[in-house]
Design a protein around this motif. Structure first.
Motif, PDB file in Angstrom:
ATOM      1  N   THR A  52       0.832  -1.207   0.000  1.00  9.96           N
ATOM      2  CA  THR A  52       0.000   0.000   0.000  1.00  9.96           C
ATOM      3  C   THR A  52       0.866   1.256   0.000  1.00  9.96           C
ATOM      4  O   THR A  52       0.643   2.177  -0.790  1.00  9.96           O
ATOM      5  CB  THR A  52      -0.936  -0.007   1.224  1.00  9.96           C
ATOM      6  N   LEU A  78       0.863   4.063  -2.993  1.00 10.58           N
ATOM      7  CA  LEU A  78       0.486   5.451  -2.706  1.00 10.58           C
ATOM      8  C   LEU A  78       1.615   6.397  -3.091  1.00 10.58           C
ATOM      9  O   LEU A  78       1.357   7.490  -3.616  1.00 10.58           O
ATOM     10  CB  LEU A  78       0.118   5.615  -1.229  1.00 10.58           C
ATOM     11  N   LEU A 104       0.273  10.057  -3.505  1.00 13.29           N
ATOM     12  CA  LEU A 104      -0.692  10.211  -2.412  1.00 13.29           C
ATOM     13  C   LEU A 104      -0.040   9.949  -1.057  1.00 13.29           C
ATOM     14  O   LEU A 104      -0.643   9.353  -0.170  1.00 13.29           O
ATOM     15  CB  LEU A 104      -1.880   9.254  -2.625  1.00 13.29           C
ATOM     16  N   GLU A 112      -0.848   8.098   3.331  1.00 12.68           N
ATOM     17  CA  GLU A 112      -0.161   6.851   3.678  1.00 12.68           C
ATOM     18  C   GLU A 112      -0.528   6.350   5.074  1.00 12.68           C
ATOM     19  O   GLU A 112      -0.872   5.178   5.239  1.00 12.68           O
ATOM     20  CB  GLU A 112       1.351   7.021   3.570  1.00 12.68           C
ATOM     21  N   THR A 126      -4.295   5.243   5.284  1.00 14.14           N
ATOM     22  CA  THR A 126      -4.575   4.093   4.423  1.00 14.14           C
ATOM     23  C   THR A 126      -3.889   2.838   4.943  1.00 14.14           C
ATOM     24  O   THR A 126      -4.481   1.751   4.923  1.00 14.14           O
ATOM     25  CB  THR A 126      -4.142   4.385   2.969  1.00 14.14           C
ATOM     26  N   ARG A 148      -7.681   4.209  -7.473  1.00 11.57           N
ATOM     27  CA  ARG A 148      -7.562   5.665  -7.424  1.00 11.57           C
ATOM     28  C   ARG A 148      -8.468   6.243  -8.507  1.00 11.57           C
ATOM     29  O   ARG A 148      -8.235   6.068  -9.688  1.00 11.57           O
ATOM     30  CB  ARG A 148      -6.128   6.095  -7.672  1.00 11.57           C
ATOM     31  N   LEU A 168      -9.992   7.498  -3.050  1.00  9.09           N
ATOM     32  CA  LEU A 168      -9.136   6.323  -2.939  1.00  9.09           C
ATOM     33  C   LEU A 168      -9.972   5.229  -2.292  1.00  9.09           C
ATOM     34  O   LEU A 168     -10.465   5.394  -1.177  1.00  9.09           O
ATOM     35  CB  LEU A 168      -7.902   6.613  -2.079  1.00  9.09           C
TER      36      LEU A 168
END
Length: 177
Positions: A33, A37, A42, A46, A49, A74, A78
């Motif tokens: 992840t 990101l 993004l 972080e 998420t 995305r 998100l």
């Protein structure tokens, strides 16, 4: 006449992985992840998420068997989706201060703009949506859910958070671990 407009997503907007159904899946899910990101720019999402992914994958490891699917999408938001083989849909529980478990979906609820679960062939998908970072043209983002009312909680303490009613008996039996 009914006209439906669908949106198609390009391959660069979707990331999917299959993870083992054991504890190592949580660490792998966080690492994958964070990497995606960063690729999508993004980085500001972080922490939240990774926590959402950790909680959803942990629940999948605890309550299902077999591989776990993780997908990040995305688009206007998100979206994080976690697939597992258990067909029981999750519920937010009220954890007491002395409980060691039971806060995961509460955290997901606080960090997401919305979340839910849907049955799928062979199990279910639990999904969560977060707003993307604002662009300068759109103006500032609304306060994240965890920040709403934070000042009041900071001054009176977490003990004054509203109580939830007791949970009804669990409809789905627990799977053996």
């Amino acid at each position: 006449m009914l006209l439906v407009r669908t949106r198609s997503l390009g391959p660069a907007q979707v990331a999917s992985w299959t993870l083992p159904g054991d504890r190592s899946a949580v660490r792998s899910a966080r690492r994958l992840t964070a990497g995606r990101l960063a690729e999508w720019g993004l980085d500001g999402l972080e922490d939240s998420t990774e926590l959402i992914v950790s909680e959803l994958v942990t629940n999948a490891v605890r309550h299902s068997t077999g591989p776990i699917g993780l997908r990040l999408i995305r688009h206007q938001v998100l979206t994080c989706e976690v697939f597992d083989s258990n067909d029981c849909l999750p519920r937010v529980h009220t954890a007491r201060t002395t409980d060691e478990n039971g806060r995961g979906l509460f955290l997901v609820e606080q960090l997401s703009r919305r979340w839910d679960a849907r049955p799928e062939a062979g199990g279910k998908v639990v999904w969560s949506e977060q707003d993307l970072a604002p662009s300068p043209a759109r103006g500032p983002a609304p306060d994240p859910p965890q920040a709403r009312g934070a000042a009041a909680r900071d001054t009176v303490g977490a003990a004054h958070l509203p109580e939830r009613p007791p949970e009804p008996a669990v409809a789905c039996p627990s799977l053996p671990r």
